[in-house]
Scaffold this motif. Structure first.
Motif, PDB file in Angstrom:
ATOM      1  N   LEU A 338       0.847  -1.192   0.000  1.00  0.00           N
ATOM      2  CA  LEU A 338       0.000   0.000   0.000  1.00  0.00           C
ATOM      3  C   LEU A 338       0.884   1.243   0.000  1.00  0.00           C
ATOM      4  O   LEU A 338       2.005   1.217   0.508  1.00  0.00           O
ATOM      5  CB  LEU A 338      -0.904   0.010   1.239  1.00  0.00           C
ATOM      6  N   PRO A 339       0.382   2.353  -0.547  1.00  0.00           N
ATOM      7  CA  PRO A 339       1.151   3.607  -0.464  1.00  0.00           C
ATOM      8  C   PRO A 339       1.268   4.066   0.987  1.00  0.00           C
ATOM      9  O   PRO A 339       0.547   3.606   1.872  1.00  0.00           O
ATOM     10  CB  PRO A 339       0.305   4.594  -1.280  1.00  0.00           C
ATOM     11  N   SER A 340       2.185   4.998   1.232  1.00  0.00           N
ATOM     12  CA  SER A 340       2.233   5.636   2.543  1.00  0.00           C
ATOM     13  C   SER A 340       0.914   6.356   2.810  1.00  0.00           C
ATOM     14  O   SER A 340       0.350   6.983   1.911  1.00  0.00           O
ATOM     15  CB  SER A 340       3.386   6.644   2.596  1.00  0.00           C
ATOM     16  N   PHE A 341       0.427   6.251   4.037  1.00  0.00           N
ATOM     17  CA  PHE A 341      -0.852   6.850   4.371  1.00  0.00           C
ATOM     18  C   PHE A 341      -0.675   8.342   4.627  1.00  0.00           C
ATOM     19  O   PHE A 341       0.058   8.752   5.530  1.00  0.00           O
ATOM     20  CB  PHE A 341      -1.452   6.211   5.638  1.00  0.00           C
ATOM     21  N   VAL A 342      -1.330   9.149   3.793  1.00  0.00           N
ATOM     22  CA  VAL A 342      -1.341  10.602   3.995  1.00  0.00           C
ATOM     23  C   VAL A 342      -2.715  10.950   4.559  1.00  0.00           C
ATOM     24  O   VAL A 342      -3.741  10.775   3.882  1.00  0.00           O
ATOM     25  CB  VAL A 342      -1.081  11.360   2.678  1.00  0.00           C
ATOM     26  N   PRO A 343      -2.802  11.426   5.794  1.00  0.00           N
ATOM     27  CA  PRO A 343      -4.120  11.640   6.399  1.00  0.00           C
ATOM     28  C   PRO A 343      -4.856  12.815   5.786  1.00  0.00           C
ATOM     29  O   PRO A 343      -4.259  13.849   5.465  1.00  0.00           O
ATOM     30  CB  PRO A 343      -3.781  11.919   7.876  1.00  0.00           C
ATOM     31  N   ALA A 344      -6.157  12.661   5.629  1.00  0.00           N
ATOM     32  CA  ALA A 344      -7.009  13.770   5.191  1.00  0.00           C
ATOM     33  C   ALA A 344      -7.476  14.506   6.438  1.00  0.00           C
ATOM     34  O   ALA A 344      -8.400  14.076   7.123  1.00  0.00           O
ATOM     35  CB  ALA A 344      -8.198  13.247   4.392  1.00  0.00           C
ATOM     36  N   LEU A 345      -6.814  15.605   6.739  1.00  0.00           N
ATOM     37  CA  LEU A 345      -7.163  16.383   7.938  1.00  0.00           C
ATOM     38  C   LEU A 345      -8.153  17.492   7.634  1.00  0.00           C
ATOM     39  O   LEU A 345      -8.672  18.143   8.528  1.00  0.00           O
ATOM     40  CB  LEU A 345      -5.885  16.973   8.537  1.00  0.00           C
ATOM     41  N   GLY A 346      -8.409  17.682   6.364  1.00  0.00           N
ATOM     42  CA  GLY A 346      -9.435  18.604   5.886  1.00  0.00           C
ATOM     43  C   GLY A 346      -9.771  18.191   4.462  1.00  0.00           C
ATOM     44  O   GLY A 346      -9.114  17.336   3.894  1.00  0.00           O
ATOM     45  N   HIS A 347     -10.794  18.741   3.874  1.00  0.00           N
ATOM     46  CA  HIS A 347     -11.159  18.389   2.501  1.00  0.00           C
ATOM     47  C   HIS A 347     -10.012  18.753   1.559  1.00  0.00           C
ATOM     48  O   HIS A 347      -9.491  19.866   1.596  1.00  0.00           O
ATOM     49  CB  HIS A 347     -12.424  19.116   2.072  1.00  0.00           C
ATOM     50  N   ARG A 348      -9.624  17.804   0.720  1.00  0.00           N
ATOM     51  CA  ARG A 348      -8.533  18.062  -0.232  1.00  0.00           C
ATOM     52  C   ARG A 348      -9.104  18.264  -1.616  1.00  0.00           C
ATOM     53  O   ARG A 348     -10.091  17.674  -1.995  1.00  0.00           O
ATOM     54  CB  ARG A 348      -7.562  16.870  -0.253  1.00  0.00           C
TER      55      ARG A 348
END
Length: 348
Positions: A338-348
């Motif tokens: 899996l790719p590195s997890f980049v968290p969605a901390l706001g709407h992207r």
């Protein structure tokens, strides 16, 4: 402009980590709560918001698997004490992806072949994926070592040390009954090391395989240290001469020596016999390679608040994995797939 899809997620179990995960689903910009599965009649029918300390969200908790199957979920955050393979097969076969804090799926090659085949077949039938993650094992035994290895061209050894000061944990059942603190000193009970080997051994194998340095075997061992004087911890009194610290080592062996190891040091007092070098709660990673590294990760949390805040370390990584697991081709998916997890901390 918000272009990310919204994933419908069911939270399965509302223990300490599950409650933290449930709250994160409700508050997440790209997730929508599709259901809550609970154990215990006292939770059935209660609003999900109430269960995790938020205002009502209009979603009642259930103890019926049929409700989960009919929820239209894209993913189940599966966090029971122990996995039920039949239930997992049913969900995956129906096309429901699974992210779990149960450690069964860290390294597919280490799994029972019959269970692995059942799960893989279910994934292919439903077009779904399953992934095991958490803070330890998971983040500290897979994500961090792989990042640190990314600047190496030779690796002689990688050592991960976990430290946990439990002196302010007000849980006598956990510390005294389950973990064995406060008992008379004696031989280390092998089943405790065996349990950690089952949890962490596959994770170490995964990293070694990814680096092209597969392990020959996994070895586990444990040791104890006693309190040198009477102390009172949050869980109760701890007498001099009784178990006040334990250290468990899980070692991945290659060509007769330790290539990668995880060591957990849990303690309720700092004045010990024999004396041990203790660090504050957190992790230390040592990389012996052609680009040597020593890395400390500390948890800057008052010990009195550790039980309240620390579940986020495990729950948050599982939450952040959901979009990546839902987007992955159907299969048991490990960290390296899996790719590195980049968290969605706001709407992207």
């Amino acid at each position: 402009m918000h272009t990310n899809p919204t994933y419908r997620v069911v939270q399965w179990s509302t223990g300490t980590i599950g409650v933290r995960a449930l709250r994160a689903i409700v508050e997440h910009p790209d997730l929508a709560l599709a259901g809550v599965y609970v154990h215990g009649d006292d939770k059935v029918g209660r609003d999900a918001g109430e269960l995790c300390g938020l205002p009502p969200v209009g979603m009642a908790a259930t103890a019926d698997v049929e409700d989960v199957m009919a929820s239209g979920a894209d993913c189940v955050l599966y966090m029971p004490n122990a996995p039920d393979v039949d239930t997992l097969v049913r969900m995956l076969s129906a096309g429901i992806n699974v992210v779990t804090t149960c450690g069964l799926f860290h390294h597919p090659d280490s799994m029972n072949p019959v269970v692995r085949q059942r799960i893989q077949d279910a994934c292919l039938t439903g077009g779904a994926s399953i992934h095991s993650t958490g803070s330890s094992p998971g983040f500290i035994t897979e994500a961090m070592p792989l990042v640190l290895a990314s600047i190496q061209r030779r690796l002689n050894g990688l050592a991960i040390d976990e430290y946990a000061d439990l002196s302010r944990r007000p849980s006598p059942e956990l510390l005294f009954d389950l973990m064995g603190f406060g008992k008379p000193m004696g031989p280390f009970e092998d089943f405790r090391a065996d349990y950690l080997e089952a949890s962490f051994g596959p994770s170490l194998r995964l990293v070694a395989d990814a680096l092209g340095l597969p392990l020959d075997s996994i070895e586990s061992s444990g040791e104890l240290a006693a309190a040198t004087r009477n102390v009172t911890i949050a869980a109760g009194p701890l007498s001099a001469g009784t178990v006040a610290a334990q250290r468990i080592t899980i070692a991945g062996i290659r060509n007769g020596s330790t290539l990668i190891r995880f060591r957990a040091t849990w303690y309720c007092a700092t004045e010990l016999s024999p004396a041990w070098d203790l660090l504050d709660t957190g992790w230390h990673i040592s990389v012996d390679g052609d680009a040597p590294l020593e890395v400390d990760l500390r948890m800057p949390i008052p010990l009195e608040k550790m039980a309240e805040i620390s579940p986020a370390y495990t729950a948050n990584r599982a939450i952040n994995a959901v979009p990546y697991v839902c987007s992955a081709p159907p299969r048991i998916r490990s960290t390296v797939e899996l790719p590195s997890f980049v968290p969605a901390l706001g709407h992207r």
